[in-house]
Structures are given as structure tokens and as C-alpha cells.
Scaffold this motif. Structure first.
Motif, mmCIF file in Angstrom:
data_model
loop_
_atom_site.group_PDB
_atom_site.id
_atom_site.type_symbol
_atom_site.label_atom_id
_atom_site.label_comp_id
_atom_site.label_asym_id
_atom_site.label_seq_id
_atom_site.Cartn_x
_atom_site.Cartn_y
_atom_site.Cartn_z
ATOM 1 N N VAL A 131 0.855 -1.184 0.000
ATOM 2 C CA VAL A 131 0.000 0.000 0.000
ATOM 3 C C VAL A 131 0.890 1.232 0.000
ATOM 4 O O VAL A 131 1.849 1.318 0.774
ATOM 5 C CB VAL A 131 -0.942 0.037 1.223
ATOM 6 C CG1 VAL A 131 -1.654 1.385 1.313
ATOM 7 C CG2 VAL A 131 -1.967 -1.082 1.142
ATOM 8 N N ALA A 132 0.587 2.165 -0.898
ATOM 9 C CA ALA A 132 1.308 3.441 -0.919
ATOM 10 C C ALA A 132 0.548 4.407 -0.024
ATOM 11 O O ALA A 132 -0.571 4.808 -0.335
ATOM 12 C CB ALA A 132 1.398 3.977 -2.347
ATOM 13 N N PHE A 133 1.150 4.730 1.110
ATOM 14 C CA PHE A 133 0.507 5.644 2.054
ATOM 15 C C PHE A 133 0.810 7.078 1.619
ATOM 16 O O PHE A 133 1.677 7.743 2.172
ATOM 17 C CB PHE A 133 1.008 5.375 3.475
ATOM 18 C CG PHE A 133 0.724 3.984 3.956
ATOM 19 C CD1 PHE A 133 -0.571 3.603 4.261
ATOM 20 C CD2 PHE A 133 1.735 3.049 4.079
ATOM 21 C CE1 PHE A 133 -0.854 2.315 4.698
ATOM 22 C CE2 PHE A 133 1.475 1.765 4.522
ATOM 23 C CZ PHE A 133 0.177 1.391 4.833
ATOM 24 N N VAL A 134 0.101 7.520 0.589
ATOM 25 C CA VAL A 134 0.400 8.811 -0.022
ATOM 26 C C VAL A 134 -0.180 9.949 0.815
ATOM 27 O O VAL A 134 -1.072 10.679 0.392
ATOM 28 C CB VAL A 134 -0.124 8.871 -1.469
ATOM 29 C CG1 VAL A 134 0.776 8.114 -2.404
ATOM 30 C CG2 VAL A 134 -1.535 8.295 -1.563
ATOM 31 N N SER A 135 0.340 10.089 2.004
ATOM 32 C CA SER A 135 -0.139 11.138 2.908
ATOM 33 C C SER A 135 1.027 11.922 3.496
ATOM 34 O O SER A 135 0.940 12.450 4.598
ATOM 35 C CB SER A 135 -0.977 10.518 4.029
ATOM 36 O OG SER A 135 -0.237 9.504 4.704
ATOM 37 N N SER A 136 2.127 11.994 2.755
ATOM 38 C CA SER A 136 3.338 12.638 3.255
ATOM 39 C C SER A 136 3.105 14.051 3.768
ATOM 40 O O SER A 136 3.672 14.470 4.778
ATOM 41 C CB SER A 136 4.410 12.657 2.164
ATOM 42 O OG SER A 136 4.733 11.351 1.763
ATOM 43 N N LEU A 137 2.280 14.822 3.060
ATOM 44 C CA LEU A 137 2.105 16.229 3.428
ATOM 45 C C LEU A 137 1.421 16.399 4.771
ATOM 46 O O LEU A 137 1.522 17.463 5.385
ATOM 47 C CB LEU A 137 1.320 16.958 2.346
ATOM 48 C CG LEU A 137 2.037 17.180 1.010
ATOM 49 C CD1 LEU A 137 1.154 17.997 0.087
ATOM 50 C CD2 LEU A 137 3.370 17.871 1.208
ATOM 51 N N ASN A 138 0.691 15.389 5.233
ATOM 52 C CA ASN A 138 0.021 15.506 6.529
ATOM 53 C C ASN A 138 1.005 15.728 7.665
ATOM 54 O O ASN A 138 0.665 16.315 8.695
ATOM 55 C CB ASN A 138 -0.795 14.236 6.818
ATOM 56 C CG ASN A 138 -2.063 14.181 6.001
ATOM 57 O OD1 ASN A 138 -2.520 15.182 5.474
ATOM 58 N ND2 ASN A 138 -2.640 12.997 5.879
ATOM 59 N N LYS A 139 2.235 15.244 7.485
ATOM 60 C CA LYS A 139 3.238 15.317 8.547
ATOM 61 C C LYS A 139 4.206 16.487 8.364
ATOM 62 O O LYS A 139 5.158 16.622 9.113
ATOM 63 C CB LYS A 139 4.024 14.006 8.595
ATOM 64 C CG LYS A 139 3.144 12.776 8.786
ATOM 65 C CD LYS A 139 3.959 11.496 8.703
ATOM 66 C CE LYS A 139 3.070 10.276 8.823
ATOM 67 N NZ LYS A 139 3.844 9.011 8.683
ATOM 68 N N ALA B 53 -5.507 14.464 2.655
ATOM 69 C CA ALA B 53 -5.069 13.108 2.331
ATOM 70 C C ALA B 53 -5.821 12.139 3.236
ATOM 71 O O ALA B 53 -5.656 12.167 4.450
ATOM 72 C CB ALA B 53 -3.561 12.980 2.539
ATOM 73 N N LEU B 54 -6.652 11.312 2.634
ATOM 74 C CA LEU B 54 -7.462 10.368 3.413
ATOM 75 C C LEU B 54 -6.612 9.205 3.913
ATOM 76 O O LEU B 54 -5.611 8.845 3.304
ATOM 77 C CB LEU B 54 -8.604 9.832 2.552
ATOM 78 C CG LEU B 54 -9.513 10.867 1.893
ATOM 79 C CD1 LEU B 54 -10.604 10.169 1.089
ATOM 80 C CD2 LEU B 54 -10.124 11.786 2.930
ATOM 81 N N SER B 55 -7.036 8.610 4.997
ATOM 82 C CA SER B 55 -6.302 7.482 5.580
ATOM 83 C C SER B 55 -6.983 6.154 5.251
ATOM 84 O O SER B 55 -6.868 5.185 6.000
ATOM 85 C CB SER B 55 -6.182 7.647 7.100
ATOM 86 O OG SER B 55 -7.468 7.774 7.684
#
Length: 324
Positions: free
Chosen positions: A136-144, A203-205
Motif C-alpha cells: 500500500v502506498a501511504f500517499v499522505s506525506s504532506l500531513n506530517k 489526504a485520506l487514511s
């Protein structure tokens, strides 16, 4: 135009070129959405196989075929722009012709994108190979990332266009995709989104998108690829100058890319630019030595192994999230 119960809430845009084996799966995943307020725009990029015939077998009034007058020749932004400009809805969602949407993708992404101030949204991507989910690509980098550092991240990272949802007014404000950048049109689009600063993102989880890969996510290095990467760097040089780490990373990427496409002279010049303002990491020094020693196959093999190791790490992340 006043909104009615039949007017589409969101336009799903599917660019396609010679995907006779996967286009029906992609379209059926869109038509299986829990939210039916959409139109499905398929943009054929001068396919020469049975792709158009396969599209015709999917009978649904929401499906609309748009034919590109000329082949894009490695410029996907041309096809994406054509699809968006043919759309009628206030929101856009891209679906690649060899991938698929999860059944609740529209429902979840609309819930995010309709939030006031949000201009772009995306979810996790499940990676599949030979009908098996491998990662799974957790494409939520910007959230952090702190807001002031987001541009630095966007200089080298993008959630990609597959599964990307955004407001039509965002597209219009940015002027669409820059097709001269070839495979980097998505990196450029999301960077300009961040630079404009008018909207936020979400970015949804949850997994909203299934990405089907044959041999892992890989890059085909060609002279055109190298040229487009250079164009992207030159277009945003002023931003790279503001973020030293991003500049160094891009120069290193340009150096390696030019070795891969058979231009060691230019590759060496980019390594020299890296060294003008900093140092190579130990790993980068090894890669440089291998490249300058003519051991390109070893670098390719190392890159392949690194990609597989990355898949394993992401799979472990998924298992940890499930267990939590």
C-alpha cells in the motif's frame, strides 16, 4: 448552471492508450461506485488496438468517449487537459486505464473535497501485481509536514494523478497540465497547486484506489525522460534555490538519470553541481563510483532491490495499521 439530480457532481476522467486488456476493468470499477452522481469521460489517445471497441461494450449513459485528434507522444498532460475541458462537473477525479477505483472512492473523496477551503484530495493506493495485493502506498506525506515546508516536499514528491481529486476551479486557475514536461506533468501540477496557496488539501487514511503494476513501480529512462526532468528543474529553479536539500536531491537525480540514458558527460556535470554546495551521502558516493566505473547494470540491480525492499516496508506498515 443550476444543479439538478441528474447533473454530475464529479467527472471521472480516464485517459487511455492501447489498454484493451484493462480498460473494461477500470470503467466497471467507476460504474460500481456507491455514489452515482458522476459522468465518466474516457479520452482515447489514438489507440491502435481494440481499446475503443472494448469501451463500446460498456453500455451506460454516463460513459462518454472523447477522441484525441493526435497521439500525445509521451505527453499525458495533453490527454488529461482534453478530458477535463470536456467535463461538466465542479470536481474532477482521475482514473488511469490500467487501475481501478474502490467502490466508495467517490463518496469518500467528495466528502473531503467539498470541505470549504479544500482544493485537492486523495487516498491511499493499494498496489497489485498478478491479482495479488503486494503493498500500500501511504500517499499522505504532506500531513506530517509543516505548512512552510510543503513546497520543499512538492519539489520532489507528488501523490500522482491516478486517484487524484480536485476542484475544476483549481484546474482553471493553474491553466491545466504543462504537457511539455511529459511524465513530470503531475509533479509540476501539484507543485503549482502548493505555490498558489489558495486552497488546502486532504489526504485520506483509507484506500480509495487500486494501482495495478507488472514489475513494481519503475521508471523507463529515455532521453525524452531526461529532457523533461531538466525542463521541470529549469522551470522551478527559483524554488529549488530556496530549498537547498531539494536542490541537491534534484541535481543528484538528474546526474543519475543522464548516466542511465547514456550521457555520462552531462551526468558528471550534475554531480559536480551537487558537490559545489555540499557532499554526497555514502550511498550516493557508491552509486557515483559504480556509474563512473561503467557498472550501470549493478546500479539497476540495486535500484530493483531497493524498490522491492520498499514494498516490504509498506506491507509491514499496512499490517501494523490493521493490527492497531
Amino acid at each position: 448552471m443550476a444543479e439538478t439530480s441528474t447533473f454530475p457532481k464529479i467527472s471521472i476522467v480516464v485517459p487511455v492508450h492501447n489498454r484493451e486488456d484493462s480498460i473494461v476493468r477500470a470503467l466497471r470499477s467507476a460504474l460500481a461506485q456507491t455514489n452515482s452522481r458522476f459522468e465518466l469521460i474516457v479520452v482515447d489517445d489514438a489507440s491502435t488496438d481494440q481499446t475503443v471497441a472494448k469501451i463500446a461494450t460498456v453500455e451506460d449513459p454516463r460513459v462518454r468517449l472523447v477522441r484525441s485528434p493526435h497521439a500525445s507522444q509521451g505527453r499525458p498532460g495533453l490527454v488529461r487537459n482534453l478530458g477535463v475541458r470536456a467535463s461538466r462537473a465542479p470536481y474532477i477525479l482521475f482514473l488511469d486505464s490500467d487501475d481501478a477505483l474502490r467502490p466508495t472512492a467517490i463518496e469518500e473523496l467528495l466528502s473531503a473535497i467539498e470541505t470549504p477551503g479544500i482544493g485537492m484530495a486523495w487516498g491511499y493506493k493499494a498496489l497489485w501485481r498478478q491479482e495479488k495485493m503486494i503493498s500500500v502506498a501511504f500517499v499522505s506525506s504532506l500531513n506530517k509536514v509543516r505548512p512552510e515546508n510543503r513546497v520543499a516536499v512538492l519539489l520532489g514528491w507528488t501523490p500522482g494523478t491516478g486517484g487524484l481529486c480536485f476542484r475544476r476551479e483549481v484546474f482553471d486557475s493553474l491553466g491545466g497540465f504543462d504537457s511539455s514536461l511529459g511524465p513530470f506533468e503531475d509533479l509540476d501540477f501539484t507543485l503549482r497547486f502548493g505555490l498558489e496557496g489558495k486552497w488546502g488539501f486532504k489526504a485520506l487514511s483509507t484506500i480509495t484506489y487500486d494501482c495495478h503494476v507488472s514489475h513494481g513501480i519503475s521508471v523507463t529512462f529515455t532521453p525524452q525522460y531526461a529532457l523533461c526532468l531538466e525542463r521541470f528543474f529549469q522551470k522551478h529553479t527559483s524554488q529549488f534555490e530556496k530549498f537547498s536539500d531539494s536542490r541537491q536531491a534534484m541535481l543528484y537525480r538528474l546526474a543519475v538519470t543522464h548516466y542511465f540514458v547514456g550521457d555520462p558527460v552531462k551526468g558528471r556535470s550534475y554531480f559536480e553541481k551537487v558537490l559545489e554546495r555540499g557532499k554526497l551521502t555514502p550511498k550516493q558516493r557508491v552509486i557515483r563510483w559504480l556509474l563512473e566505473s561503467g557498472l550501470l547494470p549493478l546500479v539497476r540491480w540495486a535500484s530493483y532491490l531497493n524498490g522491492r525492499a520498499h514494498e516490504v516496508r509498506r506491507r509491514r506498515q499496512l499490517d501494523q495499521k490493521k493490527a492497531a
